[in-house]
Design an enzyme around this catalytic site. Structure first.
Site, mmCIF file in Angstrom:
data_model
loop_
_atom_site.group_PDB
_atom_site.id
_atom_site.type_symbol
_atom_site.label_atom_id
_atom_site.label_comp_id
_atom_site.label_asym_id
_atom_site.label_seq_id
_atom_site.Cartn_x
_atom_site.Cartn_y
_atom_site.Cartn_z
ATOM 1 N N HIS A 20 0.849 -1.195 0.000
ATOM 2 C CA HIS A 20 0.000 0.000 0.000
ATOM 3 C C HIS A 20 0.885 1.246 0.000
ATOM 4 O O HIS A 20 1.323 1.722 1.049
ATOM 5 C CB HIS A 20 -0.923 -0.004 1.226
ATOM 6 C CG HIS A 20 -2.024 1.011 1.164
ATOM 7 N ND1 HIS A 20 -3.359 0.678 1.259
ATOM 8 C CD2 HIS A 20 -2.003 2.354 1.005
ATOM 9 C CE1 HIS A 20 -4.101 1.763 1.173
ATOM 10 N NE2 HIS A 20 -3.283 2.798 1.019
ATOM 11 N N HIS A 22 1.206 4.995 -2.399
ATOM 12 C CA HIS A 22 0.673 5.820 -3.481
ATOM 13 C C HIS A 22 1.805 6.515 -4.225
ATOM 14 O O HIS A 22 2.636 7.188 -3.616
ATOM 15 C CB HIS A 22 -0.290 6.876 -2.919
ATOM 16 C CG HIS A 22 -1.552 6.296 -2.364
ATOM 17 N ND1 HIS A 22 -2.712 6.212 -3.100
ATOM 18 C CD2 HIS A 22 -1.833 5.767 -1.141
ATOM 19 C CE1 HIS A 22 -3.673 5.665 -2.361
ATOM 20 N NE2 HIS A 22 -3.163 5.386 -1.173
ATOM 21 N N ASP A 24 1.714 9.122 -6.134
ATOM 22 C CA ASP A 24 1.661 10.579 -5.981
ATOM 23 C C ASP A 24 1.851 11.020 -4.538
ATOM 24 O O ASP A 24 1.809 12.216 -4.248
ATOM 25 C CB ASP A 24 0.347 11.138 -6.541
ATOM 26 C CG ASP A 24 -0.882 10.416 -6.006
ATOM 27 O OD1 ASP A 24 -0.761 9.254 -5.579
ATOM 28 O OD2 ASP A 24 -1.970 11.005 -6.023
ATOM 29 N N GLY A 179 -9.817 7.739 -1.966
ATOM 30 C CA GLY A 179 -10.438 9.042 -1.754
ATOM 31 C C GLY A 179 -11.242 9.033 -0.468
ATOM 32 O O GLY A 179 -11.288 8.041 0.260
ATOM 33 N N HIS A 206 -9.893 0.691 -0.419
ATOM 34 C CA HIS A 206 -9.694 1.528 0.760
ATOM 35 C C HIS A 206 -10.974 1.450 1.611
ATOM 36 O O HIS A 206 -12.048 1.872 1.166
ATOM 37 C CB HIS A 206 -9.468 2.988 0.362
ATOM 38 C CG HIS A 206 -8.053 3.319 0.014
ATOM 39 N ND1 HIS A 206 -7.466 2.915 -1.155
ATOM 40 C CD2 HIS A 206 -7.108 4.038 0.684
ATOM 41 C CE1 HIS A 206 -6.216 3.372 -1.197
ATOM 42 N NE2 HIS A 206 -5.972 4.043 -0.091
ATOM 43 N N GLU A 209 -10.730 3.263 7.086
ATOM 44 C CA GLU A 209 -9.668 4.206 7.464
ATOM 45 C C GLU A 209 -10.304 5.357 8.236
ATOM 46 O O GLU A 209 -10.116 5.495 9.441
ATOM 47 C CB GLU A 209 -8.941 4.714 6.227
ATOM 48 C CG GLU A 209 -7.819 5.712 6.539
ATOM 49 C CD GLU A 209 -7.186 6.293 5.288
ATOM 50 O OE1 GLU A 209 -6.133 6.935 5.424
ATOM 51 O OE2 GLU A 209 -7.745 6.134 4.189
ATOM 52 N N ASP A 298 1.829 3.946 2.868
ATOM 53 C CA ASP A 298 0.763 4.798 2.379
ATOM 54 C C ASP A 298 1.323 5.925 1.505
ATOM 55 O O ASP A 298 1.307 5.838 0.291
ATOM 56 C CB ASP A 298 -0.075 5.351 3.526
ATOM 57 C CG ASP A 298 -1.460 5.817 3.071
ATOM 58 O OD1 ASP A 298 -1.837 5.543 1.910
ATOM 59 O OD2 ASP A 298 -2.169 6.433 3.883
#
Length: 361
Positions: A20, A22, A24, A179, A206, A209, A298
């Site tokens: 996991h 990202h 970006d 998101g 996701h 969370e 993350d």
């Protein structure tokens, strides 16, 4: 190995698996500065890479998932050309390899990188080029796959799911939605998940969370998720009595008994308010109870973290040993979206020998 509590250098050298992360959320601050200058994008600070990195960490350290996500406005803005995407992808793999990561699944939303005219297919191709360049330069020390993400507040999930399937034999291992969770349940994208199941394709969601048990329940029972992105709120279905007796609710028991992997991201969870601190993070109890726990970063930029940082923090908070870190790592490799024989080869040929060598040293 069971009694060896590793120091930071041993943790860095240990083979690690990352499920996991990202794309970006892991840019080098210096790269952001340079790419922003090329396109004239205004950053919060242009003073130095160090100052910019500090801004990202401080802005993300708000206790709010919504505020945390706003920091991505700047990273996504500089990732709108093929060359920029290839550079960011290449540097991502270089940084992970230097941190001892031997297998990684890197996720991003192609739909967020088309504002300058790239097609979705060109976005995926540019990222794959960066991954290929870096893995070849690493000489086989790391294997990397893409996870294509759809934004849960948009309506392009089926399009992205179809894109992922088209690329399934060319570097894409799975699908994800991401998101803000509140108000955007995974069932809004049920058609995409049903399509992926018909295509025998892997996906993670996701869930759990910033939102609670209903998000997890929908992700598993309605959508059929293979893994849970974060899943930290499964702790809401577990009670610990004053005498220490632990009781699992029906959903928590199902997640544990079905061995559904939890992609836990401790540093990020503290930033977004999903956990009070590392020492109070549910990962400790969930590990004790035998859930399929994995450790992840993350967003390495926003959280100022790495896999070494995440594992070192857990060693400090819970006294974990090399054996515990090996358990987390094998959990992650078992839970990856690689074919079974490839997973087994990395476990037997890389992870187990790597931890054995550390124990001997």
């Amino acid at each position: 190995m069971a009694d060896v509590r590793p120091d930071r250098e041993q943790i860095r050298r240990a083979p690690k698996v990352l499920l996991h992360d990202h794309l970006d959320g892991g840019l080098r601050p210096q790269t952001i500065l340079e790419l922003a200058d090329e396109i004239g994008h205004e950053l919060p600070t242009h003073e130095s890479a160090e100052a910019l990195g500090s801004w990202f960490a401080e802005a993300a350290d708000s206790g709010s998932l919504v505020r945390y996500l706003e920091t991505f406005d700047h990273t996504v803005a500089v990732m709108q050309t093929g060359n920029a995407l290839t550079r960011v992808a290449r540097e991502c793999v270089e940084d992970l390899a230097a941190d001892g990561v031997v297998y990684a699944e890197i996720r991003y939303a192609p739909e967020q990188h088309v504002s300058n005219g790239l097609t979705l297919d060109e976005v995926v191709a540019a990222v794959q080029e960066g991954f290929d360049l870096a893995t070849e330069a690493a000489g086989g020390r790391i294997v990397v796959r893409q996870l294509l993400t759809a934004m849960r507040h948009q309506a392009r999930s089926m399009e992205i799911a179809e894109l992922a399937v088209v690329w399934r034999d060319r570097g894409v291992a799975g699908f994800d939605i991401a998101g803000a969770e509140a108000g955007y349940p995974p069932t809004r994208h049920l058609d995409a998940f049903e399509y992926l199941q018909r295509e025998n394709f892997h996906f993670t969601i996701h869930a759990g969370e910033a939102f609670g048990l209903p998000s997890i329940w929908q992700a598993i029972q309605w959508c059929g998720a293979d893994r849970l992105g974060h899943g930290v709120r499964i702790i809401d279905d577990i009670t610990v009595a004053d005498d220490g007796v632990v009781t699992l609710g029906r959903l928590a028991a199902y997640v544990r008994d079905k061995r559904i992997p939890l992609e836990m991201c401790p540093a990020s969870n503290v930033q977004t308010g999903a956990a009070e601190s590392i020492s109070e993070h549910p990962i400790g109890l969930l590990t004790d109870l035998g859930f399929r726990v994995t450790v992840n970063t993350d967003n390495r930029l926003m959280s100022g973290t790495s896999m070494t940082d995440e594992m070192a923090a857990l060693v400090d908070a819970f006294g974990y040993t090399l054996a515990d870190l090996r358990w987390f790592t094998i959990n992650a490799m078992k839970s990856s979206f690689l074919p079974f024989d490839e997973r087994l080869a990395i476990i037997n040929d890389v992870i187990k020998p790597g931890y054995a060598a550390l124990a001997r040293s």
